[in-house]
Scaffold this motif. Structure first.
Motif, PDB file in Angstrom:
ATOM      1  N   VAL A 163      78.050  -0.536 101.316  1.00  0.00           N
ATOM      2  CA  VAL A 163      78.454   0.089 100.055  1.00  0.00           C
ATOM      3  C   VAL A 163      77.587   1.313  99.772  1.00  0.00           C
ATOM      4  CG1 VAL A 163      78.543  -0.208  97.545  1.00  0.00           C
ATOM      5  CG2 VAL A 163      79.405  -2.009  99.047  1.00  0.00           C
ATOM      6  N   GLY A 164      76.282   1.166  99.984  1.00  0.00           N
ATOM      7  CA  GLY A 164      75.371   2.284  99.732  1.00  0.00           C
ATOM      8  C   GLY A 164      75.667   3.492 100.598  1.00  0.00           C
ATOM      9  N   THR A 165      75.909   3.261 101.893  1.00  0.00           N
ATOM     10  CA  THR A 165      76.189   4.389 102.784  1.00  0.00           C
ATOM     11  C   THR A 165      77.505   5.077 102.420  1.00  0.00           C
ATOM     12  OG1 THR A 165      77.193   2.851 104.381  1.00  0.00           O
ATOM     13  CG2 THR A 165      74.890   3.452 104.726  1.00  0.00           C
ATOM     14  N   LYS A 166      78.490   4.302 101.986  1.00  0.00           N
ATOM     15  CA  LYS A 166      79.776   4.898 101.593  1.00  0.00           C
ATOM     16  C   LYS A 166      79.608   5.782 100.359  1.00  0.00           C
ATOM     17  CE  LYS A 166      84.654   3.876 100.827  1.00  0.00           C
ATOM     18  NZ  LYS A 166      84.814   4.973  99.870  1.00  0.00           N
ATOM     19  N   ILE A 167      78.785   5.334  99.420  1.00  0.00           N
ATOM     20  CA  ILE A 167      78.539   6.124  98.210  1.00  0.00           C
ATOM     21  C   ILE A 167      77.923   7.467  98.570  1.00  0.00           C
ATOM     22  CG2 ILE A 167      77.114   6.267  96.131  1.00  0.00           C
ATOM     23  CD1 ILE A 167      77.511   3.238  95.811  1.00  0.00           C
ATOM     24  N   PHE A 168      76.929   7.463  99.461  1.00  0.00           N
ATOM     25  CA  PHE A 168      76.272   8.720  99.835  1.00  0.00           C
ATOM     26  C   PHE A 168      77.192   9.613 100.659  1.00  0.00           C
ATOM     27  CE2 PHE A 168      72.276   6.477  98.805  1.00  0.00           C
ATOM     28  CZ  PHE A 168      71.696   7.456  98.016  1.00  0.00           C
ATOM     29  N   ARG A 169      78.017   9.029 101.513  1.00  0.00           N
ATOM     30  CA  ARG A 169      78.941   9.836 102.307  1.00  0.00           C
ATOM     31  C   ARG A 169      79.971  10.531 101.420  1.00  0.00           C
ATOM     32  NH1 ARG A 169      79.635   5.086 106.025  1.00  0.00           N
ATOM     33  NH2 ARG A 169      78.131   5.338 107.724  1.00  0.00           N
ATOM     34  N   ASP A 170      80.460   9.819 100.408  1.00  0.00           N
ATOM     35  CA  ASP A 170      81.522  10.352  99.552  1.00  0.00           C
ATOM     36  C   ASP A 170      80.999  11.206  98.409  1.00  0.00           C
ATOM     37  OD1 ASP A 170      83.214   8.926 101.176  1.00  0.00           O
ATOM     38  OD2 ASP A 170      83.477   7.249  99.776  1.00  0.00           O
ATOM     39  N   MET A 171      79.713  11.207  98.212  1.00  0.00           N
ATOM     40  CA  MET A 171      79.109  11.930  97.098  1.00  0.00           C
ATOM     41  C   MET A 171      79.277  13.440  97.259  1.00  0.00           C
ATOM     42  SD  MET A 171      75.130  11.484  95.872  1.00  0.00           S
ATOM     43  CE  MET A 171      75.299   9.707  95.670  1.00  0.00           C
ATOM     44  N   PRO A 172      79.668  14.165  96.210  1.00  0.00           N
ATOM     45  CA  PRO A 172      79.767  15.626  96.294  1.00  0.00           C
ATOM     46  C   PRO A 172      78.416  16.237  96.676  1.00  0.00           C
ATOM     47  CG  PRO A 172      80.766  14.819  94.268  1.00  0.00           C
ATOM     48  CD  PRO A 172      80.054  13.662  94.884  1.00  0.00           C
ATOM     49  N   ALA A 173      78.438  17.308  97.449  1.00  0.00           N
ATOM     50  CA  ALA A 173      77.197  17.939  97.909  1.00  0.00           C
ATOM     51  C   ALA A 173      76.305  18.360  96.743  1.00  0.00           C
ATOM     52  CB  ALA A 173      77.527  19.149  98.781  1.00  0.00           C
ATOM     53  N   SER A 174      76.941  18.787  95.637  1.00  0.00           N
ATOM     54  CA  SER A 174      76.181  19.239  94.467  1.00  0.00           C
ATOM     55  C   SER A 174      75.399  18.094  93.818  1.00  0.00           C
ATOM     56  CB  SER A 174      77.124  19.867  93.437  1.00  0.00           C
ATOM     57  OG  SER A 174      78.111  18.933  93.034  1.00  0.00           O
ATOM     58  N   VAL A 175      75.838  16.861  94.049  1.00  0.00           N
ATOM     59  CA  VAL A 175      75.158  15.688  93.506  1.00  0.00           C
ATOM     60  C   VAL A 175      74.216  15.080  94.544  1.00  0.00           C
ATOM     61  CG1 VAL A 175      75.484  13.371  92.535  1.00  0.00           C
ATOM     62  CG2 VAL A 175      77.109  15.192  91.989  1.00  0.00           C
ATOM     63  N   TYR A 176      74.634  15.146  95.818  1.00  0.00           N
ATOM     64  CA  TYR A 176      73.871  14.518  96.901  1.00  0.00           C
ATOM     65  C   TYR A 176      72.452  15.063  97.008  1.00  0.00           C
ATOM     66  CZ  TYR A 176      72.435  13.367 101.672  1.00  0.00           C
ATOM     67  OH  TYR A 176      71.737  12.941 102.779  1.00  0.00           O
ATOM     68  N   LYS A 177      72.290  16.371  96.931  1.00  0.00           N
ATOM     69  CA  LYS A 177      70.956  16.969  97.112  1.00  0.00           C
ATOM     70  C   LYS A 177      69.976  16.538  96.019  1.00  0.00           C
ATOM     71  CE  LYS A 177      68.575  21.375  97.794  1.00  0.00           C
ATOM     72  NZ  LYS A 177      67.617  21.136  96.699  1.00  0.00           N
ATOM     73  N   PRO A 178      70.296  16.722  94.718  1.00  0.00           N
ATOM     74  CA  PRO A 178      69.327  16.282  93.696  1.00  0.00           C
ATOM     75  C   PRO A 178      69.102  14.775  93.697  1.00  0.00           C
ATOM     76  CG  PRO A 178      71.392  16.989  92.673  1.00  0.00           C
ATOM     77  CD  PRO A 178      71.451  17.400  94.117  1.00  0.00           C
ATOM     78  N   CYS A 179      70.141  14.016  94.054  1.00  0.00           N
ATOM     79  CA  CYS A 179      69.996  12.566  94.132  1.00  0.00           C
ATOM     80  C   CYS A 179      69.019  12.198  95.250  1.00  0.00           C
ATOM     81  CB  CYS A 179      71.363  11.935  94.377  1.00  0.00           C
ATOM     82  SG  CYS A 179      71.346  10.121  94.353  1.00  0.00           S
ATOM     83  N   SER A 180      69.141  12.886  96.385  1.00  0.00           N
ATOM     84  CA  SER A 180      68.224  12.654  97.508  1.00  0.00           C
ATOM     85  C   SER A 180      66.798  13.016  97.131  1.00  0.00           C
ATOM     86  CB  SER A 180      68.663  13.476  98.725  1.00  0.00           C
ATOM     87  OG  SER A 180      69.893  13.034  99.239  1.00  0.00           O
ATOM     88  N   ASP A 181      66.628  14.156  96.459  1.00  0.00           N
ATOM     89  CA  ASP A 181      65.295  14.596  96.052  1.00  0.00           C
ATOM     90  C   ASP A 181      64.621  13.561  95.159  1.00  0.00           C
ATOM     91  OD1 ASP A 181      65.728  16.896  97.464  1.00  0.00           O
ATOM     92  OD2 ASP A 181      66.033  18.190  95.722  1.00  0.00           O
ATOM     93  N   MET A 182      65.417  12.908  94.327  1.00  0.00           N
ATOM     94  CA  MET A 182      64.871  11.912  93.410  1.00  0.00           C
ATOM     95  C   MET A 182      64.538  10.601  94.121  1.00  0.00           C
ATOM     96  SD  MET A 182      66.643  10.193  90.035  1.00  0.00           S
ATOM     97  CE  MET A 182      67.853   9.325  91.034  1.00  0.00           C
ATOM     98  N   LEU A 183      65.394  10.195  95.058  1.00  0.00           N
ATOM     99  CA  LEU A 183      65.266   8.875  95.677  1.00  0.00           C
ATOM    100  C   LEU A 183      64.372   8.834  96.904  1.00  0.00           C
ATOM    101  CD1 LEU A 183      68.964   7.611  95.494  1.00  0.00           C
ATOM    102  CD2 LEU A 183      67.049   6.855  94.079  1.00  0.00           C
ATOM    103  N   PHE A 184      64.216   9.947  97.598  1.00  0.00           N
ATOM    104  CA  PHE A 184      63.626   9.900  98.935  1.00  0.00           C
ATOM    105  C   PHE A 184      62.207   9.354  98.957  1.00  0.00           C
ATOM    106  CE2 PHE A 184      62.032  11.359 103.015  1.00  0.00           C
ATOM    107  CZ  PHE A 184      63.122  11.061 103.844  1.00  0.00           C
TER     108      PHE A 184
END
Length: 341
Positions: A316-337
């Motif tokens: 489920v987690g991998t599907k969420i990140f794959r489908d996430m818009p690029a504009s959301v994926y980058k800041p989300c990654s910066d926060m979670l990494f």
């Protein structure tokens, strides 16, 4: 009489690392500064000193706070393998002091990225490392590679694909973008830009970048770590549209050739999860030897680390990140990494 302390000069520290056979890039003062600046982790380094004040042992620890996966005391976040180093008679002293520190900080658990000989630790083997023994004779290395890997290495050359070593910021930014694409396709958060930026600023002589280009377009790249006689393939990324050109094969071979020329003795492909059969097969085709990689835990192995890619939470987690818009994926990654360590 051995003293355990959190204080040491960088000069004495480097002197100890120079003579310690088990020392890695992850034990350096530079790696400590890199993690502190990039993720604001709290360092808790324990040095063992003899009666003359010389460093004879080191347990390099970070206290990592996370609301997502809990707080832990850990030897070297973002390293595939790191342990206590130094003389045998200091190791139990360092581990005992680490256990005390774990309780003092009220950490959820204490992790050492190696198999430790201590009655209070439990260990598990979830990963392996693949390593090639290098030679000054590159033809000798070439002959040990599988026929398929050799053919896949020749293919990009025939099509005019180029690979070169670089430290240019522009090339590093290209690699960062490829890494973002690669991680999103896998379905996991990507490294923030400051991760690579700080790595090259603070670890300068210990790291290098290789870029693969086709028709002036960057299609793959890799960040390599260099310490003593070992080269480690740390981070890889590619443009999936160009995989048919086999850029990763050319990248690996060029980095192996250069390592041989510069008299390195070992080439490590880094850590691989046992459930990543495709990556394991790729490394084995290069004639790499597999060794087991153990992680040790006090007071017990955390339940969160037993999860695997087959479980519903991971899918489920991998599907969420794959489908996430690029504009959301980058800041989300910066926060979670920083919580992935």
């Amino acid at each position: 009489m051995v003293e355990i302390t959190e204080n040491a000069t960088e000069k004495a520290w480097h002197k100890f690392l120079h003579v310690c056979n088990d020392a890695t890039i992850y034990h350096t003062p530079e790696w400590k500064k890199f993690l502190e600046k990039t993720f604001n982790y709290e360092s808790k380094y324990l040095f063992a000193k003899d009666e003359c004040g010389n460093i004879v042992g080191l347990l390099a620890l970070f206290y990592v706070r996370s609301k997502f996966v809990g707080n832990k005391l850990c030897t070297m976040p973002f390293s595939h393998s790191s342990s206590y180093i130094g003389s045998e008679n200091t190791k139990k002293l360092l581990l005992d002091e680490g256990i005390k520190l774990c309780h003092k900080l009220n950490a959820g658990y204490f992790e050492i990225r190696d198999k430790v000989n201590h009655e209070k630790f439990q260990f598990q083997n979830s990963f392996c490392i693949h390593t090639i023994e290098l030679s000054s004779n590159t033809n000798e290395i070439w002959r040990k590679i599988s026929r398929g890997a050799r053919n896949s290495t020749k293919k990009p050359i025939k099509h005019g694909v180029d690979v070169y070593s670089t430290r240019k910021v522009e090339d590093l930014k290209d690699f960062y973008e490829l890494n973002r694409i690669t991680k999103k396709k896998i379905g996991v958060p990507c490294h923030p830009w400051k991760f690579f930026k700080n790595m090259f600023e603070l670890l300068s002589e210990y790291v290098n970048l290789y870029i693969v280009k086709y028709k002036n377009k960057t299609i793959a790249g890799g960040v390599f770590e260099y310490f003593k006689d070992t080269v480690t393939f740390g981070y890889a990324a590619h443009n999936p549209s160009y995989l048919k050109l086999r850029p990763n094969n050319l990248l690996v071979w060029k980095s192996i050739e250069d390592a041989c020329v510069n008299n390195f003795k070992n080439y490590s492909f880094g850590r691989t999860s046992y459930d990543n059969k495709g990556l394991m097969a790729f490394k084995e085709r290069w004639g790499a030897v597999e060794t087991e990689l153990y992680y040790s835990y006090y007071p017990k192995i955390p339940n969160s680390l037993i999860a695997d890619r087959g479980k519903i939470q991971y899918r489920v987690g991998t599907k969420i990140f794959r489908d996430m818009p690029a504009s959301v994926y980058k800041p989300c990654s910066d926060m979670l990494f920083r919580h992935l360590y």
